[in-house]
Structure formats: C-alpha cells, structure tokens
Design a protein around this motif. Sequence first.
Motif, PDB file in Angstrom:
ATOM      1  N   HIS A   1      63.196  51.592 -90.967  1.00 54.60           N
ATOM      2  CA  HIS A   1      64.084  50.660 -91.674  1.00 54.60           C
ATOM      3  C   HIS A   1      64.602  51.295 -92.970  1.00 54.60           C
ATOM      4  CE1 HIS A   1      65.793  46.814 -92.738  1.00 54.60           C
ATOM      5  NE2 HIS A   1      65.181  46.853 -93.916  1.00 54.60           N
ATOM      6  N   GLU A   2      63.764  52.002 -93.681  1.00 50.86           N
ATOM      7  CA  GLU A   2      64.182  52.668 -94.921  1.00 50.86           C
ATOM      8  C   GLU A   2      65.179  53.791 -94.625  1.00 50.86           C
ATOM      9  OE1 GLU A   2      60.195  52.161 -97.700  1.00 50.86           O
ATOM     10  OE2 GLU A   2      60.285  53.765 -96.220  1.00 50.86           O
TER      11      GLU A   2
ATOM     12  N   GLN B   1      67.182  53.906 -92.061  1.00 54.08           N
ATOM     13  CA  GLN B   1      68.426  53.254 -91.657  1.00 54.08           C
ATOM     14  C   GLN B   1      69.222  52.811 -92.886  1.00 54.08           C
ATOM     15  OE1 GLN B   1      67.856  49.935 -89.036  1.00 54.08           O
ATOM     16  NE2 GLN B   1      70.009  49.375 -89.032  1.00 54.08           N
ATOM     17  N   ASN B   2      68.544  52.197 -93.847  1.00 55.52           N
ATOM     18  CA  ASN B   2      69.224  51.750 -95.065  1.00 55.52           C
ATOM     19  C   ASN B   2      69.817  52.923 -95.830  1.00 55.52           C
ATOM     20  OD1 ASN B   2      68.720  49.055 -94.591  1.00 55.52           O
ATOM     21  ND2 ASN B   2      66.823  49.027 -95.776  1.00 55.52           N
ATOM     22  N   GLN B   3      69.080  54.014 -95.916  1.00 54.84           N
ATOM     23  CA  GLN B   3      69.579  55.203 -96.614  1.00 54.84           C
ATOM     24  C   GLN B   3      70.765  55.814 -95.865  1.00 54.84           C
ATOM     25  OE1 GLN B   3      68.692  56.536 -99.607  1.00 54.84           O
ATOM     26  NE2 GLN B   3      67.450  54.690 -99.853  1.00 54.84           N
TER      27      GLN B   3
ATOM     28  N   LEU C   1      72.930  54.319 -93.990  1.00 56.03           N
ATOM     29  CA  LEU C   1      74.127  53.484 -94.127  1.00 56.03           C
ATOM     30  C   LEU C   1      74.807  53.655 -95.486  1.00 56.03           C
ATOM     31  CD1 LEU C   1      72.920  50.248 -92.317  1.00 56.03           C
ATOM     32  CD2 LEU C   1      74.527  51.979 -91.478  1.00 56.03           C
ATOM     33  N   LYS C   2      74.098  54.231 -96.439  1.00 53.45           N
ATOM     34  CA  LYS C   2      74.683  54.499 -97.757  1.00 53.45           C
ATOM     35  C   LYS C   2      75.486  55.807 -97.772  1.00 53.45           C
ATOM     36  CE  LYS C   2      71.041  52.077-100.270  1.00 53.45           C
ATOM     37  NZ  LYS C   2      69.898  52.210-101.193  1.00 53.45           N
TER      38      LYS C   2
ATOM     39  N   ARG D   1      77.349  60.772 -92.246  1.00 54.22           N
ATOM     40  CA  ARG D   1      76.700  60.100 -91.114  1.00 54.22           C
ATOM     41  C   ARG D   1      76.997  60.818 -89.805  1.00 54.22           C
ATOM     42  NH1 ARG D   1      78.312  54.030 -91.588  1.00 54.22           N
ATOM     43  NH2 ARG D   1      79.722  54.731 -93.202  1.00 54.22           N
TER      44      ARG D   1
END
Length: 75
Positions: A4-5, A7-9, A11-12, A18
Amino acid sequence: MTLHEIQNQALKLSVEERLKLINILTRSLLPKKHSAIKSKGLAASLIGIAKTDTPPPTEEEVKALLNERLVKKYL
C-alpha cells in the motif's frame, strides 16, 4: 515498506516515471537467460548454407540465365 505504501508513492510519480517503473517491474518478471553460450544472430547462423562444390557462374552465364528468365517471364 508495504504494498500500500509503495502504491501511494508510485502514484505520486510523474507519468514518465511511472512508465519507467512499469518497464523495470515487467523486465524483473521475465525469466533470466542462464545460457553460457552466446547465441549467434540469424544472419551469422546462415553463413555457408548455400555453399556448393561448383565454382560460381561467370558473367556470361549469369547474363544468359537472366535473359532466359526474362524470356520465360514475358512469354
């Protein structure tokens, strides 16, 4: 770091970053080649395939063959 961490990183990141990340992750999933023998290219492997024991045709013989082929083509 959890998924989850990550994924959040991810998306930034910018779109270009990406895409690079996708490429890196995709390549990491491909099987590794363990062959110690370096493979030759296709062209290199075909060298000598058409060798014969007869000498190559002369200029006159080539011209005669081409003329014969042209005559057959247009008849």
